[in-house]
Design a protein around this motif. Structure first.
Motif, mmCIF file in Angstrom:
data_model
loop_
_atom_site.group_PDB
_atom_site.id
_atom_site.type_symbol
_atom_site.label_atom_id
_atom_site.label_comp_id
_atom_site.label_asym_id
_atom_site.label_seq_id
_atom_site.Cartn_x
_atom_site.Cartn_y
_atom_site.Cartn_z
ATOM 1 N N ALA A 1 0.831 -1.211 0.000
ATOM 2 C CA ALA A 1 0.000 0.000 0.000
ATOM 3 C C ALA A 1 0.862 1.257 0.000
ATOM 4 N N TRP A 2 2.000 1.219 0.693
ATOM 5 C CA TRP A 2 2.872 2.395 0.732
ATOM 6 C C TRP A 2 3.603 2.581 -0.590
ATOM 7 N N TRP A 3 3.764 1.530 -1.350
ATOM 8 C CA TRP A 3 4.359 1.649 -2.681
ATOM 9 C C TRP A 3 3.337 2.082 -3.729
ATOM 10 N N ASN A 4 2.055 1.934 -3.428
ATOM 11 C CA ASN A 4 1.001 2.242 -4.390
ATOM 12 C C ASN A 4 0.745 3.739 -4.399
ATOM 13 N N ARG A 5 1.338 4.427 -5.360
ATOM 14 C CA ARG A 5 1.257 5.878 -5.442
ATOM 15 C C ARG A 5 0.587 6.297 -6.747
ATOM 16 N N ILE A 6 0.256 7.575 -6.842
ATOM 17 C CA ILE A 6 -0.261 8.106 -8.105
ATOM 18 C C ILE A 6 0.828 7.960 -9.173
ATOM 19 N N PRO A 7 0.521 7.372 -10.321
ATOM 20 C CA PRO A 7 1.550 7.155 -11.350
ATOM 21 C C PRO A 7 2.163 8.468 -11.836
ATOM 22 N N SER A 8 3.427 8.379 -12.217
ATOM 23 C CA SER A 8 4.108 9.574 -12.742
ATOM 24 C C SER A 8 3.421 10.095 -13.998
ATOM 25 N N ALA A 9 2.869 9.179 -14.811
ATOM 26 C CA ALA A 9 2.175 9.597 -16.029
ATOM 27 C C ALA A 9 0.978 10.488 -15.704
ATOM 28 N N ALA A 10 0.291 10.202 -14.607
ATOM 29 C CA ALA A 10 -0.853 11.032 -14.214
ATOM 30 C C ALA A 10 -0.392 12.433 -13.813
ATOM 31 N N TRP A 11 0.732 12.517 -13.107
ATOM 32 C CA TRP A 11 1.276 13.828 -12.752
ATOM 33 C C TRP A 11 1.672 14.612 -13.995
ATOM 34 N N PHE B 1 -2.159 21.068 -6.387
ATOM 35 C CA PHE B 1 -1.106 20.089 -6.658
ATOM 36 C C PHE B 1 -0.361 19.725 -5.375
ATOM 37 N N MET B 2 -0.072 20.734 -4.543
ATOM 38 C CA MET B 2 0.642 20.482 -3.295
ATOM 39 C C MET B 2 -0.171 19.587 -2.363
ATOM 40 N N LEU B 3 -1.475 19.834 -2.280
ATOM 41 C CA LEU B 3 -2.332 19.022 -1.417
ATOM 42 C C LEU B 3 -2.376 17.575 -1.893
ATOM 43 N N ILE B 4 -2.485 17.373 -3.202
ATOM 44 C CA ILE B 4 -2.503 16.012 -3.742
ATOM 45 C C ILE B 4 -1.191 15.308 -3.437
ATOM 46 N N ALA B 5 -0.058 16.005 -3.630
ATOM 47 C CA ALA B 5 1.247 15.413 -3.342
ATOM 48 C C ALA B 5 1.393 15.097 -1.857
ATOM 49 N N ASP B 6 0.863 15.966 -1.008
ATOM 50 C CA ASP B 6 0.958 15.754 0.439
ATOM 51 C C ASP B 6 0.198 14.498 0.855
ATOM 52 N N ILE B 7 -1.002 14.339 0.364
ATOM 53 C CA ILE B 7 -1.804 13.171 0.722
ATOM 54 C C ILE B 7 -1.220 11.895 0.125
ATOM 55 N N ASP B 8 -0.672 12.010 -1.080
ATOM 56 C CA ASP B 8 -0.162 10.825 -1.770
ATOM 57 C C ASP B 8 1.162 10.354 -1.205
ATOM 58 N N SER B 9 1.944 11.237 -0.612
ATOM 59 C CA SER B 9 3.268 10.874 -0.112
ATOM 60 C C SER B 9 3.155 10.304 1.300
ATOM 61 N N PRO B 10 3.621 9.064 1.537
ATOM 62 C CA PRO B 10 3.458 8.458 2.866
ATOM 63 C C PRO B 10 4.360 9.046 3.945
ATOM 64 N N ARG B 11 5.509 9.630 3.549
ATOM 65 C CA ARG B 11 6.495 10.041 4.543
ATOM 66 C C ARG B 11 6.826 11.531 4.519
ATOM 67 N N SER B 12 6.187 12.296 3.669
ATOM 68 C CA SER B 12 6.508 13.717 3.569
ATOM 69 C C SER B 12 5.254 14.550 3.798
ATOM 70 N N GLY B 13 5.470 15.806 4.074
ATOM 71 C CA GLY B 13 4.340 16.689 4.246
ATOM 72 C C GLY B 13 3.741 16.612 5.632
ATOM 73 N N ALA B 14 2.516 17.096 5.733
ATOM 74 C CA ALA B 14 1.838 17.192 7.024
ATOM 75 C C ALA B 14 0.766 16.127 7.218
#
Length: 255
Positions: free
Chosen positions: A175-185, A224-237
């Motif tokens: 689950a922690w490896w399952n991220r939004i694909p780079s192609a979607a970004w 974009f920042m909010l999406i990255a924050d939620i998608d990243s398991p170890r970064s952000g708030a």
């Protein structure tokens, strides 16, 4: 390997810069090269609205993907805590020395799993994963030996519980490896750039409306920042905290 999207503030700064350049490119360069005509104003409005709508849909879809992955990580943290806590209780079904050994190993395993959720250092994470793998081998050996020596429904139940503990860690890792694909970004950023060029191109007087040209890049960069924050398991708030693991660890340690 770390990605740019692992750092939400970097995503905000980079996207804001690119979108700001895009909107001013449309406002200054394209209007100078190809001045808009009144005869095409209606068609341009349709294209601009359709592009902005598409960007909104992609942002909403990406946000939904990030939230679903975040919820999955939270659910699996709860499942893993329950599996370890249940196995800690089932260890009482083993003979005395074996039960004490399994409980001691599970206590160390609790600590490593909590560290897995809380650490942000990649080097420390490698050490945690190595310790977790070693403890998993020791835990399985600790329940496999008595199960093989005295096969019974009781020892089988303990072995099944340990299997659930090991599987729960694997599900969590996946689950922690399952991220939004780079192609979607890339798609989201590309359409965002196109939209901002069109918005800038549609402005009648860029100098008088330059304050308005900052609004859309700012809002999109925050999204974009909010999406990255939620998608990243170890970064952000916005992180998954091991509240269930900590709660169960406190309840079983006095034993």
């Amino acid at each position: 390997m770390p990605r740019v999207t692992d750092y939400p503030l970097a995503v905000f700064g980079l996207s804001f810069l690119l979108l700001l350049i895009s909107v001013w490119t449309g406002a200054l360069l394209f209007r100078r090269w190809w001045p808009p005509k009144d005869s095409t104003r209606d068609d341009f409005g349709v294209i601009q609205a359709a592009t902005l709508t598409l960007l909104g849909l992609i942002i909403a879809f990406s946000f939904s993907m990030a939230v679903s992955r975040y919820d999955q990580r939270k659910t699996l943290e709860e499942a893993e805590a329950n599996a370890i806590g249940t196995e800690f209780l089932r260890a009482d079904l083993l003979p005395g020395p074996d039960a004490a050994k399994v409980r001691a190993l599970l206590a160390d395993y609790f600590d490593q799993r909590v560290l897995y959720y809380t650490t942000r250092d990649e080097q420390e994470l490698k050490t945690i994963n190595a310790r977790t793998a070693r403890l998993q081998a020791e835990l399985w050996a600790a329940v496999a030996a008595p199960a093989a020596a005295t096969p019974s429904p009781t020892t089988a139940l303990v072995a099944m519980g340990m299997n659930d503990v090991l599987n729960a860690q694997g599900y969590t890792q996946a689950a922690w490896w399952n991220r939004i694909p780079s192609a979607a970004w890339i798609l989201m950023l590309t359409i965002g750039i196109c939209c901002h060029v069109l918005v800038g191109y549609g402005v009648k007087d860029p100098k008088e409306e330059r304050a308005l040209l900052l609004v859309l890049p700012l809002v999109m960069s925050i999204a974009f920042m909010l999406i990255a924050d939620i998608d990243s398991p170890r970064s952000g708030a916005i992180l998954v905290k091991p509240v269930n693991l900590l709660s169960i660890a406190e309840s079983v340690r006095p034993r």
